[in-house]
Design a protein around this motif. Structure first.
Motif, short mmCIF file in Angstrom:
data_model
loop_
_atom_site.label_atom_id
_atom_site.label_comp_id
_atom_site.label_asym_id
_atom_site.label_seq_id
_atom_site.Cartn_x
_atom_site.Cartn_y
_atom_site.Cartn_z
N ALA A 1 0.84 -1.20 0.00
CA ALA A 1 0.00 0.00 0.00
C ALA A 1 0.87 1.24 0.00
N TYR A 2 0.34 2.29 -0.55
CA TYR A 2 0.98 3.60 -0.52
C TYR A 2 0.04 4.57 0.18
N GLN A 3 0.61 5.55 0.83
CA GLN A 3 -0.20 6.59 1.45
C GLN A 3 -0.32 7.75 0.48
N TYR A 4 -1.43 8.43 0.50
CA TYR A 4 -1.54 9.66 -0.25
C TYR A 4 -2.50 10.60 0.45
N ARG A 5 -2.29 11.86 0.26
CA ARG A 5 -3.21 12.87 0.77
C ARG A 5 -3.14 14.06 -0.18
N PHE A 6 -4.15 14.88 -0.13
CA PHE A 6 -4.23 15.99 -1.06
C PHE A 6 -3.89 17.30 -0.37
N LYS A 7 -3.23 18.16 -1.09
CA LYS A 7 -2.92 19.49 -0.61
C LYS A 7 -3.70 20.46 -1.49
N SER B 1 -4.09 29.78 1.42
CA SER B 1 -4.27 28.86 2.54
C SER B 1 -4.11 27.43 2.04
N VAL B 2 -3.79 26.53 2.94
CA VAL B 2 -3.54 25.14 2.57
C VAL B 2 -4.47 24.24 3.36
N LYS B 3 -5.00 23.21 2.71
CA LYS B 3 -5.88 22.28 3.38
C LYS B 3 -5.50 20.86 2.98
N TYR B 4 -5.35 19.99 3.97
CA TYR B 4 -5.10 18.59 3.68
C TYR B 4 -6.41 17.83 3.80
N ASP B 5 -6.64 16.92 2.88
CA ASP B 5 -7.88 16.17 2.90
C ASP B 5 -7.62 14.78 2.37
N ASN B 6 -8.34 13.81 2.87
CA ASN B 6 -8.25 12.45 2.36
C ASN B 6 -9.25 12.26 1.24
N ASP B 7 -9.03 11.22 0.46
CA ASP B 7 -9.96 10.88 -0.60
C ASP B 7 -11.19 10.25 0.03
N TRP B 8 -12.35 10.76 -0.29
CA TRP B 8 -13.60 10.28 0.30
C TRP B 8 -13.87 8.83 -0.08
N ASP B 9 -13.33 8.41 -1.23
CA ASP B 9 -13.57 7.06 -1.73
C ASP B 9 -12.33 6.18 -1.63
N ALA B 10 -11.45 6.45 -0.69
CA ALA B 10 -10.21 5.66 -0.55
C ALA B 10 -10.51 4.21 -0.22
N GLU B 11 -9.57 3.33 -0.59
CA GLU B 11 -9.72 1.92 -0.26
C GLU B 11 -9.74 1.71 1.25
N ASN C 1 -4.27 9.03 6.79
CA ASN C 1 -3.99 9.19 5.37
C ASN C 1 -4.78 8.15 4.59
N SER C 2 -5.18 8.53 3.40
CA SER C 2 -5.82 7.59 2.49
C SER C 2 -4.78 6.62 1.96
N VAL C 3 -5.22 5.42 1.58
CA VAL C 3 -4.31 4.40 1.09
C VAL C 3 -4.90 3.74 -0.15
N PHE C 4 -4.02 3.45 -1.11
CA PHE C 4 -4.40 2.62 -2.24
C PHE C 4 -3.38 1.50 -2.35
#
Length: 107
Positions: A65-71, A78-88, A99-102
């Motif tokens: 698995a890999y971690q990912y997050r959005f900036k 301004s900066v906002k971190y968010d996870n993918d709503w549809d992450a595995e 963190n979201s993972v795929f």
């Protein structure tokens, strides 16, 4: 948001990230941060319909698995971190969040 994967003949996985217009929340720029490249920002391209799209390529099966997050970078810088709503799935990060993972393996 959505994530799709395409497995290639050269044992790589192309992962495409799509961020819906509503999820972009009016952002003028969105970058993807991902473990696969040391959390270096990858610019996502804004589509004509207001969505954002970006792709990365990772070796198949090298890691489960890999971690990912959005900036999200907004017009006011301004900066906002968010996870993918549809992450595995999600995993805890060292900052008290998740963190979201795929996966990069065939299921």
């Amino acid at each position: 948001m959505s994530v799709s994967k395409r497995f290639t003949k050269d044992h790589r996985v192309t992962v495409t990230f799509n961020i819906k217009k509503e999820a972009a929340q009016g952002a003028s720029k969105i970058e993807l941060l991902c473990e696969h490249n040391g959390w270096q920002a990858v610019a996502m391209k804004q589509q004509k319909n207001g969505t954002f799209k970006g792709s990365i390529s990772v070796p198949e099966g090298e890691k489960a698995a890999y971690q990912y997050r959005f900036k999200y970078t907004f017009a006011d810088n301004s900066v906002k971190y968010d996870n993918d709503w549809d992450a595995e799935r999600y995993i805890a990060n060292p900052f008290g969040g998740e963190n979201s993972v795929f996966s990069a393996v065939r299921e």
